[in-house]
Write a protein that holds these residues in place. Sequence first.
Motif, PDB file in Angstrom:
ATOM      1  N   ALA A 156       0.803  -1.229   0.000  1.00 33.43           N
ATOM      2  CA  ALA A 156       0.000   0.000   0.000  1.00 33.43           C
ATOM      3  C   ALA A 156       0.834   1.277   0.000  1.00 33.43           C
ATOM      4  O   ALA A 156       0.327   2.349  -0.349  1.00 33.43           O
ATOM      5  CB  ALA A 156      -0.953  -0.002   1.193  1.00 33.43           C
ATOM      6  N   ARG A 184      -8.123   1.732   0.140  1.00 31.00           N
ATOM      7  CA  ARG A 184      -6.813   2.072  -0.435  1.00 31.00           C
ATOM      8  C   ARG A 184      -6.750   1.797  -1.929  1.00 31.00           C
ATOM      9  O   ARG A 184      -6.125   2.526  -2.693  1.00 31.00           O
ATOM     10  CB  ARG A 184      -5.721   1.288   0.298  1.00 31.00           C
ATOM     11  CG  ARG A 184      -4.340   1.268  -0.364  1.00 31.00           C
ATOM     12  CD  ARG A 184      -3.726   2.647  -0.504  1.00 31.00           C
ATOM     13  NE  ARG A 184      -2.439   2.597  -1.182  1.00 31.00           N
ATOM     14  CZ  ARG A 184      -2.253   2.549  -2.498  1.00 31.00           C
ATOM     15  NH1 ARG A 184      -3.307   2.538  -3.313  1.00 31.00           N
ATOM     16  NH2 ARG A 184      -1.045   2.525  -3.020  1.00 31.00           N
ATOM     17  N   TYR A 185      -7.382   0.700  -2.383  1.00 29.86           N
ATOM     18  CA  TYR A 185      -7.382   0.328  -3.795  1.00 29.86           C
ATOM     19  C   TYR A 185      -8.813   0.288  -4.325  1.00 29.86           C
ATOM     20  O   TYR A 185      -9.749  -0.028  -3.582  1.00 29.86           O
ATOM     21  CB  TYR A 185      -6.794  -1.074  -4.000  1.00 29.86           C
ATOM     22  CG  TYR A 185      -5.401  -1.300  -3.489  1.00 29.86           C
ATOM     23  CD1 TYR A 185      -4.290  -1.011  -4.280  1.00 29.86           C
ATOM     24  CD2 TYR A 185      -5.184  -1.863  -2.224  1.00 29.86           C
ATOM     25  CE1 TYR A 185      -3.004  -1.260  -3.825  1.00 29.86           C
ATOM     26  CE2 TYR A 185      -3.903  -2.112  -1.764  1.00 29.86           C
ATOM     27  CZ  TYR A 185      -2.817  -1.805  -2.562  1.00 29.86           C
ATOM     28  OH  TYR A 185      -1.547  -2.061  -2.110  1.00 29.86           O
TER      29      TYR A 185
END
Length: 304
Positions: A156, A184-185
């Motif tokens: 990350a 985060r994604y």
Amino acid sequence: MNNPRWQGIFPAITTKFHADESIDAEGTARHIDFQIRNGIHGLVTCGSLGEASTLSLEEKLQVAKIALDASKGRVPVLANVSETSTREALRYIAGANQLGVDGFMVMPSVIYVADAREAMLNVRTMAEAARKPLMIYNNPVAYRVDLKPEHMAELADCEWLVAIKESTDNIRRITDLRNTVGERYQLFLGVDDLAYEGLALGCDGLLAGVGCAFPRETVALYDLMKAGKFAEALKLYQWMTPMLHLDVSTKLVQNLKLIDALVGVGTEHMRRPRLPLIGAEREFVEAVVKKALATRPAQYQSAP
């Protein structure tokens, strides 16, 4: 870095060939335009469905250029990186960057079954070379390399990694990823016949195969799910599912190119050793597609 926050339907486009196995640039461009006009949100060139393993590096760059020229900036174009060595991956990334692709989808490792340490370093190395947004393609079923949620958390800190295409057949993985890495994604589901389930669990998009022939229908599924119209989406998904099963096969290229041909949006030409389906295999796909076309929901139908 500006995170593009990719979402929606990103077909993994088929590569069109002539009968002599040379690349059909016009046919590929025409098919890309067909998909964009029917609402797709982005596309990926030369993945598994794009027969990447049969193309030279130069041919993969040729297909990326065809896609860029055909899309004319209407949707992001991602080049799939599935080279057998980091060295070749960096060469391909350099060439694709010169062409101006919008980003990359990267395989942690192909052929060689890398462990997590090797796979993560490979991803980091490609990301640093690309310096453009990257989607990690995790497919432990087909390629036997699995970057698990804890590995995605470890990655990350790499700013260029913005999305994950998760192609495990374990749908629990989507929730485990969200619980581990939060937002985060962007999460894309890469298994056609888990599309409804993936979107219901909060995936941001689909890396679609059957969507190459039925783009508007696939976009409609995404839109209905995002609007919370689950019952309506389920009916559409149930109509599509027999075709979606054809994506989950070692002969997915043959299956989906036959679908393209039967729908009238492509040909069956492919690179050997693949050959067009014959006998019972062909008859089965033809029957599935014939039924789908006969019962196709008019309100979602792709425009020619």
